[in-house]
Write a protein that holds these residues in place. Structure first.
Motif, PDB file in Angstrom:
ATOM      1  N   LYS A 152    -110.226  -9.714  42.288  1.00 23.05           N
ATOM      2  CA  LYS A 152    -108.794  -9.943  42.049  1.00 23.05           C
ATOM      3  C   LYS A 152    -108.393 -11.373  42.392  1.00 23.05           C
ATOM      4  CE  LYS A 152    -107.604  -6.125  44.259  1.00 23.05           C
ATOM      5  NZ  LYS A 152    -106.875  -4.972  44.821  1.00 23.05           N
ATOM      6  N   GLU A 153    -108.952 -11.909  43.456  1.00 21.29           N
ATOM      7  CA  GLU A 153    -108.624 -13.281  43.860  1.00 21.29           C
ATOM      8  C   GLU A 153    -109.078 -14.279  42.793  1.00 21.29           C
ATOM      9  OE1 GLU A 153    -106.878 -15.863  46.769  1.00 21.29           O
ATOM     10  OE2 GLU A 153    -106.830 -13.696  46.515  1.00 21.29           O
ATOM     11  N   ILE A 154    -110.268 -14.089  42.261  1.00 23.30           N
ATOM     12  CA  ILE A 154    -110.775 -14.982  41.216  1.00 23.30           C
ATOM     13  C   ILE A 154    -109.914 -14.876  39.961  1.00 23.30           C
ATOM     14  CG2 ILE A 154    -112.720 -15.401  39.649  1.00 23.30           C
ATOM     15  CD1 ILE A 154    -114.557 -14.479  42.008  1.00 23.30           C
ATOM     16  N   ALA A 155    -109.650 -13.644  39.538  1.00 21.93           N
ATOM     17  CA  ALA A 155    -108.860 -13.434  38.316  1.00 21.93           C
ATOM     18  C   ALA A 155    -107.440 -13.956  38.472  1.00 21.93           C
ATOM     19  CB  ALA A 155    -108.844 -11.951  37.956  1.00 21.93           C
ATOM     20  N   LYS A 156    -106.876 -13.798  39.655  1.00 25.04           N
ATOM     21  CA  LYS A 156    -105.498 -14.233  39.901  1.00 25.04           C
ATOM     22  C   LYS A 156    -105.322 -15.722  39.616  1.00 25.04           C
ATOM     23  CE  LYS A 156    -103.991 -13.413  44.060  1.00 25.04           C
ATOM     24  NZ  LYS A 156    -103.416 -13.359  45.417  1.00 25.04           N
ATOM     25  N   PHE A 157    -106.338 -16.502  39.938  1.00 22.12           N
ATOM     26  CA  PHE A 157    -106.230 -17.947  39.764  1.00 22.12           C
ATOM     27  C   PHE A 157    -106.951 -18.449  38.519  1.00 22.12           C
ATOM     28  CE2 PHE A 157    -105.221 -17.283  44.235  1.00 22.12           C
ATOM     29  CZ  PHE A 157    -103.980 -17.904  44.266  1.00 22.12           C
ATOM     30  N   GLY A 158    -107.175 -17.536  37.569  1.00 21.16           N
ATOM     31  CA  GLY A 158    -107.669 -17.935  36.259  1.00 21.16           C
ATOM     32  C   GLY A 158    -109.170 -18.073  36.129  1.00 21.16           C
ATOM     33  N   GLY A 159    -109.918 -17.656  37.139  1.00 22.96           N
ATOM     34  CA  GLY A 159    -111.374 -17.734  37.047  1.00 22.96           C
ATOM     35  C   GLY A 159    -111.940 -16.592  36.225  1.00 22.96           C
ATOM     36  N   SER A 160    -113.146 -16.779  35.747  1.00 26.27           N
ATOM     37  CA  SER A 160    -113.815 -15.751  34.955  1.00 26.27           C
ATOM     38  C   SER A 160    -114.403 -14.678  35.864  1.00 26.27           C
ATOM     39  CB  SER A 160    -114.938 -16.372  34.124  1.00 26.27           C
ATOM     40  OG  SER A 160    -115.673 -15.351  33.480  1.00 26.27           O
ATOM     41  N   VAL A 161    -114.151 -13.419  35.504  1.00 25.88           N
ATOM     42  CA  VAL A 161    -114.738 -12.288  36.226  1.00 25.88           C
ATOM     43  C   VAL A 161    -115.653 -11.477  35.312  1.00 25.88           C
ATOM     44  CG1 VAL A 161    -112.890 -12.130  37.942  1.00 25.88           C
ATOM     45  CG2 VAL A 161    -112.697 -10.840  35.799  1.00 25.88           C
TER      46      VAL A 161
END
Length: 178
Positions: free
Chosen positions: A131-140
């Motif tokens: 969730k932290e990665i996705a929240k800031f636009g990173g690829s999951v």
């Protein structure tokens, strides 16, 4: 034997899916039991999480996905499950899970907990990290099933993080005598 794999799965990760697939090989049936936990604030509804997990486990004929509230041991008893399946990533997981296994045993003497060590490639992975990665636009894409990645991208598109602009500090001036 029937095993229950309980959790909030917000969202389900490839680490969770790895435990489910391995549990499917060990038990005649694995019930992925999505917990409605009032002390957590999930981003996805209970129904959405159940649907996400059903979609990414449809290739596993011995896996059932359901939701529940209350004590896991009560749910296991209702479903005639004798095993709680749990994944372990790191030592701190073991300490917490062992305590929970002992507690569950005091609630229902017929329940056993089976721990599976997480596969190496997922040992760092948690729903919170995703969730932290996705929240800031990173690829999951490499961390969750495809359908879940799409749901995460869509959710954060509609609910972008509230980020304050960076504070720019003045550059210190050199001290000059004179």
């Amino acid at each position: 034997m029937i095993a229950i794999y309980p959790g909030s799965f917000d969202p389900i990760t490839l680490g969770h899916l790895d435990i489910i697939e391995r549990g499917d090989r060990l038990f005649e049936k694995v019930i992925v039991a999505v917990l409605c936990n009032p002390s957590k604030s999930p981003i996805f509804s209970l129904e959405k999480r159940v649907a996400q997990i059903r979609r990414c486990t449809q290739h596993l004929p011995n896996v059932e996905v359901a939701s529940f509230t209350g004590l896991t041991t009560d749910y296991a008893r209702q479903r005639n499950a004798g095993v709680l399946l749990r994944g372990l990533r790191v030592l701190s997981d073991f300490e917490k899970e062992l305590q929970m296994a002992h507690t569950n045993k005091t609630l229902w003497d017929n329940i056993e907990t089976v721990f599976l060590a997480t596969s190496n490639e997922y040992s760092f992975l948690s729903s919170s990290v995703v969730k932290e990665i996705a929240k800031f636009g990173g690829s999951v894409d490499h961390l969750v099933p495809d359908n879940v990645a799409e749901d995460l991208y869509q959710w954060y598109k509609v609910h972008p993080p509230q980020v304050s602009p960076p504070t720019i500090m003045p550059t210190p001036q050199p001290f000059i005598e004179g």
